[in-house]
Design an enzyme around this catalytic site. Structure first.
Site, mmCIF file in Angstrom:
data_model
loop_
_atom_site.group_PDB
_atom_site.id
_atom_site.type_symbol
_atom_site.label_atom_id
_atom_site.label_comp_id
_atom_site.label_asym_id
_atom_site.label_seq_id
_atom_site.Cartn_x
_atom_site.Cartn_y
_atom_site.Cartn_z
ATOM 1 N N ASN A 185 -0.381 -14.681 13.944
ATOM 2 C CA ASN A 185 -1.782 -13.898 13.853
ATOM 3 C C ASN A 185 -2.523 -14.913 13.337
ATOM 4 O OD1 ASN A 185 -3.615 -12.359 13.160
ATOM 5 N ND2 ASN A 185 -2.847 -10.809 12.113
ATOM 6 N N ARG A 217 -0.909 -12.267 18.280
ATOM 7 C CA ARG A 217 -1.974 -11.034 18.422
ATOM 8 C C ARG A 217 -3.400 -11.591 18.824
ATOM 9 N NH1 ARG A 217 -5.637 -9.479 13.352
ATOM 10 N NH2 ARG A 217 -6.501 -7.735 14.253
ATOM 11 N N HIS A 274 -7.286 -2.380 16.423
ATOM 12 C CA HIS A 274 -5.907 -1.838 15.502
ATOM 13 C C HIS A 274 -4.752 -1.277 16.250
ATOM 14 C CE1 HIS A 274 -8.665 -1.368 11.543
ATOM 15 N NE2 HIS A 274 -8.016 -2.729 11.771
ATOM 16 N N HIS A 332 -5.845 4.303 10.516
ATOM 17 C CA HIS A 332 -5.465 3.151 9.778
ATOM 18 C C HIS A 332 -6.470 2.646 8.843
ATOM 19 C CE1 HIS A 332 -4.009 -1.197 10.259
ATOM 20 N NE2 HIS A 332 -5.206 -1.351 9.636
ATOM 21 N N GLY A 361 -7.104 0.296 5.952
ATOM 22 C CA GLY A 361 -6.853 -1.057 5.362
ATOM 23 C C GLY A 361 -8.320 -1.641 4.838
ATOM 24 N N ARG A 412 -17.757 -3.236 5.919
ATOM 25 C CA ARG A 412 -18.411 -2.945 7.032
ATOM 26 C C ARG A 412 -19.020 -1.474 6.887
ATOM 27 N NH1 ARG A 412 -13.378 -4.442 10.428
ATOM 28 N NH2 ARG A 412 -13.407 -6.671 10.771
ATOM 29 N N ILE A 424 -4.744 1.231 2.398
ATOM 30 C CA ILE A 424 -5.154 2.582 1.457
ATOM 31 C C ILE A 424 -4.468 3.834 1.974
ATOM 32 C CG2 ILE A 424 -7.341 3.975 1.344
ATOM 33 C CD1 ILE A 424 -9.038 1.489 1.818
ATOM 34 N N GLY A 425 -4.385 3.962 3.382
ATOM 35 C CA GLY A 425 -3.457 5.223 3.952
ATOM 36 C C GLY A 425 -2.254 5.274 3.147
ATOM 37 N N GLU A 449 2.507 -3.967 12.191
ATOM 38 C CA GLU A 449 1.962 -4.702 13.375
ATOM 39 C C GLU A 449 2.979 -5.586 14.015
ATOM 40 O OE1 GLU A 449 -1.787 -4.488 11.015
ATOM 41 O OE2 GLU A 449 -2.563 -4.386 12.956
HETATM 42 P P1 ADP Z 1 -5.807 -5.633 5.832
HETATM 43 O O1 ADP Z 1 -6.566 -4.620 6.752
HETATM 44 O O2 ADP Z 1 -6.362 -6.681 5.255
HETATM 45 O O3 ADP Z 1 -4.241 -5.565 6.393
HETATM 46 P P2 ADP Z 1 -4.432 -3.793 3.852
HETATM 47 O O4 ADP Z 1 -4.120 -2.843 5.045
HETATM 48 O O5 ADP Z 1 -3.565 -4.623 3.089
HETATM 49 O O6 ADP Z 1 -5.845 -4.866 4.673
HETATM 50 O O7 ADP Z 1 -5.234 -2.836 3.031
HETATM 51 C C1 ADP Z 1 -6.036 -3.201 2.151
HETATM 52 C C2 ADP Z 1 -6.632 -2.320 1.314
HETATM 53 O O8 ADP Z 1 -5.531 -1.268 0.734
HETATM 54 C C3 ADP Z 1 -7.583 -2.582 0.058
HETATM 55 O O9 ADP Z 1 -8.841 -1.778 0.099
HETATM 56 C C4 ADP Z 1 -6.643 -2.287 -1.229
HETATM 57 O O10 ADP Z 1 -7.556 -1.920 -2.560
HETATM 58 C C5 ADP Z 1 -5.806 -0.981 -0.672
HETATM 59 N N1 ADP Z 1 -4.928 -0.684 -1.437
HETATM 60 C C6 ADP Z 1 -3.652 -1.434 -1.617
HETATM 61 N N2 ADP Z 1 -2.862 -0.606 -2.843
HETATM 62 C C7 ADP Z 1 -3.524 0.319 -2.884
HETATM 63 C C8 ADP Z 1 -3.098 1.364 -3.987
HETATM 64 N N3 ADP Z 1 -2.277 1.382 -4.668
HETATM 65 N N4 ADP Z 1 -4.305 2.383 -4.132
HETATM 66 C C9 ADP Z 1 -5.495 2.625 -3.530
HETATM 67 N N5 ADP Z 1 -5.741 1.480 -2.474
HETATM 68 C C10 ADP Z 1 -4.960 0.512 -2.179
#
Ligand code: ADP
Length: 415
Positions: free
Chosen positions: A7, A93, A182, A213, A215, A246, A337-338, A390
């Protein structure tokens, strides 16, 4: 037999070497600050044999970064591969496939030229993807290279959902339509969700699910009968949900208004909506959800507002997609986040009782790191927490493409 998954972003290159049969990750790493004048490049790599290593090294471009990664992977003592032909294929990717690439594709010179044409639609993303592909073709001649497109899973979205109500010629002449991104993640978690629903008696063909999704980038997809029918990102990844930096959905006339008020060129507006908005823009604090939740819990009003705007947008999309599909069987939460924020999941599902969504508060608070149903037993809609992967999906798709390309053509088979 192993699959190398790559990636490559604008200044970074992430890789995983995945065993094709066990799907175990045998090596992985990240090269950062590639071609960044002010900072020396950095590589963090991990293999079963050598453990974790981190070091600084100059990397002026993706070619040089790939040289370093390749040297690490094939190191005679500590490398993860002893002979280069242990790598059966490389899966790349590629962010934008346009309308041309609706399936993972074996890379040829013609395919490369086509992906290059599509780069107009993703000028920040596709060029580094292409640089990674070219570097691998140089270092591993004869090893199949496969492009797995972020847009491909969304190819089944019907025209009523992908056409913008602009003059139609902009679609035909410039490709202005919804593509969605995504896709690899939505496809991966949807596959697991369909299995989980099937165990509860909901057949994949009849299922209606919404995948979230969430993140740094965030998007939602409506998936009916296992096929994407709508998605929140559009021509670019800026549309839809609120994200780290964004804006997501806006009144399009705001852009014109701001350009006039700020006397700003298009590039400034682009930066504002992609780098200075979202959680960061509303809170004035951070693009990272952990910081936002922390500050909100301590009474920071704009962090609390950013959190509410973020969750409210998700909830609106769930309602819209349930309407688009004529019902809802499951909501899936995935990505940083999810997978990790009970607060976001709870707020996103709030007021959705009328649709049959009932979150089990205890499960929502305690579950993490595995695919699990966090709805109450009586909930009509399942709420699923499913960790995304992914790289694994790209490895699977790469395997499928090389198996299909190696299969004898039916025309050549004996009668
Ligand atoms: P990317 O899109 O760069 O792959 P990720 O899927 O790793 O990103 O997601 C990053 C986000 O996930 C950030 O906003 C981070 O704060 C959030 N995150 C990670 N752990 C937690 C947590 N324990 N509680 C809330 N948010 C979290």
């Amino acid at each position: 037999m192993k699959i190398l998954v790559l990636n490559s972003g604008s200044s970074s290159l992430k890789y995983q070497l995945i065993d094709a049969h066990t799907e175990e990750v045998v090596a992985k790493g990240l090269a950062e600050c590639i071609g960044v004048a002010q900072r020396c490049g950095q590589i963090v790599a991990e293999t079963k044999l050598a453990g974790k290593i981190a070091f600084e090294t100059e990397m002026n471009n993706h070619d040089e970064a790939m040289d370093r990664v390749f040297a690490l992977l094939t190191d005679p003592e500590k490398g993860a591969v002893k002979r280069i032909d242990e790598i059966a294929a490389v899966g790349h990717r590629v962010v934008h496939g346009g309308e041309k690439f609706v399936q993972p594709t074996l890379i040829t010179d013609e395919v490369l030229a086509e992906v290059e044409k599509v780069s107009q639609l993703a000028p920040l993303h596709n060029p580094p993807n292409l640089a990674g592909i070219r570097a691998c073709m140089r270092l591993m001649p004869g090893i199949p290279q496969v492009a797995v497109f972020d847009t491909a899973f969304h190819a089944t979205i019907p025209d009523c959902a992908f056409i913008y109500a602009l003059p139609y010629d902009y679609y035909t002449a410039f490709g202005v339509r919804r593509y969605g991104f995504h896709g690899t993640s939505h496809q991966y978690v949807a596959g697991i969700a369909l299995d989980m629903l099937a165990k509860q008696g909901i057949a994949p063909e009849a299922s209606r699910i919404v995948t979230c999704h969430l993140g740094n980038g965030c998007s939602m997809t409506a998936i009916s009968g296992g096929r994407a029918v709508d998605t929140s990102m559009g021509l670019t990844p800026t549309e839809g949900l609120v994200m780290g930096t964004r804006s997501g959905d806006l009144d399009p006339a705001i852009l014109v208004y701001l350009a006039r008020r700020l006397d700003a060129p298009a590039s400034d507006i682009d930066r504002i909506i992609n780098k200075e908005s979202g959680l960061l823009g509303v809170s004035g604090l951070s693009s990272d959800m952990r910081d936002i939740e922390d500050a909100a819990s301590k009474g920071h009003a704009r962090a609390a507002l950013a959190l509410e705007v973020f969750c409210y947008r998700i909830r609106k999309y769930v309602g819209a997609y349930a309407a688009a599909m004529g019902g809802l069987d499951a909501i899936v939460f995935t990505a940083g986040i999810g997978e990790n924020s009970p607060v976001v999941r709870e707020r996103a599902c709030r007021h959705l009782g009328f649709l049959g969504v009932e979150l089990d508060e205890a499960k929502n608070a305690s579950e993490r790191g595995r695919a699990v149903d966090i709805a109450t037993a009586s909930s009509r809609v399942r709420v699923l927490l499913i960790p995304t992967n992914e790289e694994r999906m790209i490895a699977r798709e790469t395997m499928r493409v090389i198996a299909e390309s190696a299969a004898p053509s039916p025309l050549l088979m004996a009668p």
